[in-house]
Scaffold this motif. Structure first.
Motif, short mmCIF file in Angstrom:
data_model
loop_
_atom_site.label_atom_id
_atom_site.label_comp_id
_atom_site.label_asym_id
_atom_site.label_seq_id
_atom_site.Cartn_x
_atom_site.Cartn_y
_atom_site.Cartn_z
N LEU A 77 -9.11 0.12 -78.32
CA LEU A 77 -7.77 -0.35 -78.71
C LEU A 77 -7.21 -1.10 -77.51
O LEU A 77 -6.78 -0.49 -76.53
N SER A 78 -7.21 -2.42 -77.60
CA SER A 78 -6.79 -3.22 -76.44
C SER A 78 -5.33 -2.97 -76.09
O SER A 78 -4.45 -3.15 -76.94
N PRO A 79 -5.05 -2.59 -74.83
CA PRO A 79 -3.64 -2.49 -74.44
C PRO A 79 -2.98 -3.88 -74.47
O PRO A 79 -1.86 -4.03 -74.96
N TRP A 80 -3.67 -4.86 -73.95
CA TRP A 80 -3.15 -6.23 -73.96
C TRP A 80 -3.12 -6.73 -75.40
O TRP A 80 -4.14 -6.67 -76.10
N ASP A 81 -1.96 -7.18 -75.85
CA ASP A 81 -1.80 -7.61 -77.24
C ASP A 81 -1.10 -8.96 -77.25
O ASP A 81 0.08 -9.07 -76.92
N ARG A 82 -1.83 -9.99 -77.63
CA ARG A 82 -1.31 -11.36 -77.55
C ARG A 82 -0.54 -11.77 -78.80
O ARG A 82 0.01 -12.86 -78.87
N HIS A 83 -0.53 -10.90 -79.80
CA HIS A 83 0.21 -11.24 -81.01
C HIS A 83 1.58 -10.54 -81.06
O HIS A 83 2.58 -11.15 -81.41
#
Ligand code: FUL
Length: 414
Positions: free
Chosen positions: A122-128
């Motif tokens: 679950l990526s902590p970085w979220d570009r959306h």
């Protein structure tokens, strides 16, 4: 002799280290966009696998000897593969199964069917996600996503926290790790917060040698980066390494006309010897395509790789074990040996610091190789030697070594 000062693994770490091989699956919006890092603006309409079959993935994993699987539930683009309540940017808004599908559910079910422990990325970085820039709001959002994943899909073996894109960003790790401990206390935690597994430090799938399991100050080598500074107190001293690497060169996701990037069998074997053979786990990534299937060419090379490993290492010429610093391996007749495998009983810690191996030749012992760390496993390739007997001598150790495997092979004969 007591061993109170020796770092020891948890029960879950021992189980996990015994897996050795993990099957990494990168699948998501990127699969449909010929890209590795989506920026979160791709329309959910693009996500439409025509023949998604998670059973095909897991069947392949099982057949090739992989022992756990980690799926990208959400990559950096923020698109969620499950029916989340946190955002509309998910399978729910896609044409796939008219918005009713759930890839995480299907994959978890297939893993349960084939008895393969299931893990999530679950990526902590979220570009959306629009609230990403608001720390508190995003922590809430992320914690809710994690809670959904850890409460609705059965046992989770590993939670993969990817540091990419999160440089200089702080997350509420106390809370995040609290959620993992509350809902999946047996899950292994990769890399961030309060890890129980560390990243090996590269994406080539290889560990250095020695690759010690502990981060004790007295260990001879530290291989930790600054990331260690951000770990919560309570992070265990025993911290085994996981080596992640894509099967397709540097591509974690599927791309059209990319088969030429599939690693050669020689490369995969080299990776295996330098990851599993150095006592680390290997998490090898596969790429389901736009159909939602692992392509034939990838399956073929994985199975070929697996068969070579099985052929080489299933039947040792001879094998022994012992709680001692000196062990003799009797081959009975003279045989050619080109590989030795050593294993410590890591439940009792990493005790060996230095060893040598000798072969019996012309009525005397002759050194054929040496090493430092053994830990969970050391696969050591040697100059081929013909002998009737081998001897392991642990020349430096902190407590009496517990060797649970000392075996030898002729890998050319298989
Ligand atoms: C990296 C990511 O940026 C890649 O896309 C991939 O997910 C890999 C496993 O980790 O940090």
């Amino acid at each position: 002799m007591g061993n109170n000062d020796l770092a020891l693994p948890s029960k879950q770490q021992v189980t996990w280290q015994n897996f050795e091989l993990g099957f990494y699956v990168h699948f998501g919006m990127n699969t449909f966009c010929d890209q590795e890092w989506g920026d979160g603006t791709d329309s959910p309409n693009k996500f439409n696998p025509t023949a998604l079959d998670t059973r095909q993935w897991v069947r392949l994993a099982k057949k090739a000897g992989f022992q756990y699987l980690v799926l990208t539930a959400k990559h950096h683009d923020g698109f969620c593969l499950w029916q989340t309540e946190t955002t509309e940017y998910s399978v729910k808004s896609s044409p796939w199964k008219r918005g009713k599908g759930d890839v995480v559910q299907e994959c978890a079910d297939s893993c349960a069917e084939f008895d393969i422990p299931f893990g999530i990325y679950l990526s902590p970085w979220d570009r959306h996600e629009p609230c990403y820039n608001n720390k508190e709001a995003y922590d809430d959002f992320y914690c809710q996503q994690l809670t959904e994943l850890l409460t609705n899909y059965g046992p989770i073996v590993e939670v993969w926290f990817d540091g990419a894109g999160s440089e200089n960003r702080e997350y509420d790790w106390e809370r995040i790790i609290g959620i993992v401990k509350k809902y999946q206390p047996d899950a292994m935690i990769f890399n961030m917060g309060q890890p129980t597994i560390r990243w090996v430090g590269n994406e080539d799938g290889v560990a250095p040698y020695p690759c010690w399991n502990t981060r004790e100050t007295d260990s001879k080598i530290s291989m930790f980066t600054d990331q260690e500074a951000s770990w919560l107190s309570g992070t265990p001293k025993w911290l085994p390494a996981e080596c992640d690497v894509p099967l397709r060169g540097e591509h974690w996701f599927w791309h059209p006309n990319d088969e030429h990037n599939i690693r050669s069998i020689e490369n995969l074997l080299d990776i295996y010897y330098r990851s599993v053979g150095h006592g680390a786990n290997l998490l090898l990534n596969v790429t389901p395509d736009m159909r939602g299937l692992i392509p034939e060419a990838d399956s073929k090379s994985l199975l070929k790789f697996a068969k070579i490993i099985q052929d080489r290492f299933t039947n040792p010429i001879a094998q022994t074990e012992g709680e001692t610093s000196e062990l003799i391996l009797n081959l009975v007749d003279e045989k050619e040996v080109d590989t030795v495998i050593l294993k410590e009983d890591i439940e009792h810690g990493e005790r060996v610091r230095q060893y040598i191996i000798e072969s019996w030749k012309d009525n005397k012992w002759e050194q054929i190789c040496e090493g430092t760390a053994i830990g969970h496993k050391r696969i050591q390739q040697i100059e081929p030697v013909k002998t009737k007997m081998l001897r392991l001598r642990v020349v430096e150790y902190n407590y009496e070594p517990k060797i649970i495997e000392f075996s030898c092979f002729n890998t050319k004969s298989s």
